[in-house]
Write an enzyme that holds these catalytic residues in place. Structure first.
Site, mmCIF file in Angstrom:
data_model
loop_
_atom_site.group_PDB
_atom_site.id
_atom_site.type_symbol
_atom_site.label_atom_id
_atom_site.label_comp_id
_atom_site.label_asym_id
_atom_site.label_seq_id
_atom_site.Cartn_x
_atom_site.Cartn_y
_atom_site.Cartn_z
ATOM 1 C CB SER A 1 -0.994 0.029 1.119
ATOM 2 O OG SER A 1 -0.714 0.932 2.086
ATOM 3 C CB THR B 1 -6.519 -5.917 2.726
ATOM 4 O OG1 THR B 1 -6.194 -6.805 3.817
ATOM 5 C CG2 THR B 1 -7.798 -6.362 2.074
ATOM 6 C CG ASP B 2 -1.469 -1.888 4.334
ATOM 7 O OD1 ASP B 2 -0.996 -2.642 5.203
ATOM 8 O OD2 ASP B 2 -0.947 -0.808 4.014
ATOM 9 C CD1 TRP B 3 -1.562 -6.717 9.646
ATOM 10 C CD2 TRP B 3 -1.190 -6.750 7.454
ATOM 11 N NE1 TRP B 3 -0.930 -7.909 9.339
ATOM 12 C CE2 TRP B 3 -0.698 -7.953 8.001
ATOM 13 C CE3 TRP B 3 -1.089 -6.560 6.079
ATOM 14 C CZ2 TRP B 3 -0.090 -8.943 7.238
ATOM 15 C CZ3 TRP B 3 -0.483 -7.545 5.312
ATOM 16 C CH2 TRP B 3 0.001 -8.715 5.897
#
Length: 723
Positions: free
Chosen positions: A182, A252-254
């Protein structure tokens, strides 16, 4: 609030780690990997596929992220671990150069070596995927995490990113290992960017990494034109999977997943760490994804595609042929089994070599390299000394004290040791040289006193930044301004006032202001960047001339902060009004004189350019080379050294591009009195622009100009060709 750099195609690449020795010839093709993956996934139940695509939750796993395991057919829980410069939350690993400093080498071979040794260490720790490298464009120099990426130019980012990917993959870790991290844009913000800018600036590095075989890309926290990045079908499906032909997984990013059904339908393949809110124990997917399928809201074929992409990347990396047991215990470090990474000494040598190769000599009035006849050296500034809190005693390196060797946040690693500048200089100078020092940045009288009678005074300062969950001296990730930290400007001024042979050394995450640059006693300015654990040794190698400097700036250093085209924006809707004019392109387009140009860097030798020859190839094959340029570079100095000739292209006026774009560079080692020919090849992609209406890249028609030189502003040879 940080300035987001684009998003769903966001920013780091995931690289699962390597097998025992480079075996790149044994990597499967995507077709071969998909054949195996489809056969495996066909045996999975819906619940098995859901487990494969859903993280097991924050702080509930061995790694920063783990997927669910499947028993029959057997498929392991995949370990995902930070980060872009080394293995986070692990002992006995290498803390190497940050991305921004690695880019300053402008050296493809070294960038590959860096990726390779990192891949080796992730592999031996049992991490299937490494969250790196980062290819976020340094749109604003004050952005907190720009140091994790490779600078302001998409071409440089693309080269550095793809070489890093290749290095990791050649440890049998390739694309699955390359999951994008990201752009680190903030929640609730919207990155509003036109389609041409999206493709030509922000997607460009990802396209190059897809060509290199990257296996994963991460969607980010922010919105894109009002749509959450992890729900944005255009960037995840249309651009990434269709236009670029990406066959790996999107994760996804976290905590960046904002929905269950829309994200699944838009092209998301894996959610990390699996929670809705990190640590809450709930998930948009998991049992909910099973329900969405049973209720007819999400086709099972979509979940099958998710699982197939993940398992295909796993097969492509050869991880089905044996993989070390995961020894990482990210959230319980004391319980981690000890795994000594073989090759650590060799990895340290690479870090030292790269640190010296990345050091940028900004100015030099003959004081460097330091003479062997020196009797006394004064070293001034806390940036020359140890971290007062001790190594690794600050959360994710957010100390803000001592010498700066990396920024802070999840993109860091623990130092196995740290050679400070003082240690490196003292060791190299030897016992016959008197080394006096002060680490007090505020006692200007003391700095003056120890500097005034030294043969040379070396004054150190720095500027740090990092991830926004940590704050250092009021800097919430992003820098509040571009000034030096710890009274740096006043300290440099005081030392320069006291000693006519002053050398300034700056460790920084990105550009800083230099109000003292014209002081007549400042005879040299050295920019080592963020060099990692071998910091002091790398610096001493350059200061004493054991290494002839060849580093180049991967970003522009401006005279004034307002000269930059983008700044930290407090608004949630971030408009990319600069469009294609990012970095040096803005300075060129608006005729703004930088303090130090993109690509700038001096040597202890002198290089001359001559005999530029250009050939156009109008009948080249689709996607092939359309033009070549050859230039002769001569070493006219009295030292062997490396030069970095850079090729910029000026497009036909009708193309609507900035004045010139980097489209080639090469680091060449040339012995004194010798010369070398350097050839640049310009492909169809290099000479194309993106048309938003047709969604296609088209070769521009008309007269092109080739600018070859030592920086974006130091052009030595020019020529033209027509297509």
């Amino acid at each position: 609030m940080r300035v987001p750099s684009l998003a769903a195609i966001s920013m780091s690449i995931l690289a699962s780690m390597a097998l025992a020795a480079p075996t790149s010839n044994n990597l499967l093709t995507w077709d071969e990997a998909y054949a195996k993956a489809e056969a495996l996934v066909a045996k999975m139940t819906l619940e098995d596929k859901v487990a494969t695509v859903t993280g097991e939750g924050w702080e509930k796993t061995k790694c920063v992220g783990n997927t669910g395991a499947v028993e029959d057919p057997a498929f392991p829980s995949l370990c995902l671990e930070d980060g872009p410069l080394g293995v986070r939350f692990a002992d006995n690993v290498t803390a190497g150069l940050s991305g921004i400093t690695a880019a300053a080498t402008f050296d493809r071979e070294l960038l590959y070596k860096r990726g390779s040794y990192m891949g080796r260490e992730f592999y031996l720790k049992g991490a299937h995927m490494a969250l790196g490298p980062c290819v976020d464009i340094m749109r604003s120099p004050a952005g907190g995490r720009g140091w994790e990426g490779f600078g302001e130019d998409p071409y440089l980012q693309g080269v550095a990113g793809s070489e890093t990917v290749k290095g990791i993959q050649d440890q049998n870790v390739l694309p699955l290992s390359t999951l994008l991290m990201s752009c680190f844009a903030p929640f609730k913000s919207s990155s509003n960017v036109d389609d041409r800018t999206l493709h030509e600036i922000y997607v460009w590095p990802y396209a190059r990494m897809v060509e290199a075989g990257i296996g994963g890309v991460m969607c980010s926290y922010n919105q894109i034109d009002g749509t959450w990045a992890c729900e944005d079908e255009y960037t995840m499906n249309t651009v990434l999977k269709q236009q670029l032909g990406f066959r790996g997984l999107v994760m996804t990013d976290w905590g960046a997943q904002m929905s269950g059904i829309p994200s699944a339908l838009a092209g998301l393949d894996m959610t990390m760490p699996g929670d809705i809110v990190m640590g809450d124990g709930y998930s948009w997917w998991g049992p909910n994804l099973t329900k969405y399928v049973n209720d007819g809201d999400v086709p099972e074929d979509r979940v099958t595609d998710m699982a197939t992409r993940i398992t295909a990347a796993w097969y492509k990396m050869g991880q089905d042929k044996g993989f070390p047991e995961t020894s990482i215990r990210a959230f319980d470090r004391d319980s981690a089994p000890e795994v000594i990474v073989d090759g650590n000494k060799e990895h340290a040598k690479i870090v030292r070599e790269m640190g010296a190769a990345a050091a940028v000599l900004l100015t030099n009035d003959g004081i460097l390299p330091l003479s062997d006849d020196l009797k006394k050296i004064a070293i001034v500034g806390s940036d020359a000394g140890p971290i007062p809190m001790g190594l690794n005693n600050c959360s994710d390196q957010a100390c803000g004290a001592g010498t700066l060797a990396m920024g802070w946040g999840s993109g860091t690693a623990d130092f196995p040791y740290l050679i400070t500048p003082y240690d490196g200089i003292k060791s190299r100078a030897g016992d016959d040289v008197d080394i006096v020092h002060t680490y007090d940045d505020w006692d200007l009288d003391k700095a003056t006193d120890i500097s005034k009678d030294a043969d040379v005074a070396i004054v150190f300062s720095n500027a740090a930044s990092g991830e926004e969950y940590l704050e250092v001296d009021g800097n919430v990730g992003d820098r509040k301004n571009l000034t030096l930290w710890h009274n740096g400007d006043n300290l440099i001024q005081a030392v320069a006032d006291a000693n006519e042979n002053t050398v300034v050394v700056i460790h920084a995450v990105g550009p800083v202001l230099m109000p003292w640059i014209d002081h007549p006693n400042i005879k040299a300015v050295v920019w080592p960047g963020l060099p990692g654990q071998e910091s002091g040794n790398s610096l001493a190698d350059v200061l004493f001339g054991d290494v002839n400097p060849s580093g180049r700036l991967p970003h522009t250093i401006a005279k004034n902060e307002e000269d930059y085209p983008a700044h930290i924006d407090p608004n949630f809707n971030v408009e990319y009004t600069e469009k294609l004019e990012v970095g040096y392109k803005h300075f060129d387009a608006h005729d703004i004189e930088p303090l130090f140009a993109f690509g700038h860097g001096l040597s202890y030798s002198k290089f001359e350019y001559s005999q530029l020859k250009i050939n156009a190839h109008k009948k080249a094959k689709k996607g092939g080379v359309l033009a070549t340029a050859t230039v002769t570079v001569s070493n006219e100095g009295d030292r062997d050294g490396a030069e970095v000739p850079q090729a910029y292209i000026g497009f036909p006026e009708s193309a609507g591009e900035p004045p010139k774009l980097l489209r080639g560079f090469e680091k060449v080692f040339i012995k004194k009195g010798k010369k070398a020919k350097v050839t640049f090849e310009f492909t169809e992609m290099d000479l194309s622009t993106f048309d938003p209406e047709s969604q296609e890249w088209n070769v521009a028609s008309g007269d092109f100009t080739v600018y070859v030189g030592a920086s974006s502003r130091d052009i030595r040879q020019t020529g033209t060709f027509t297509l």
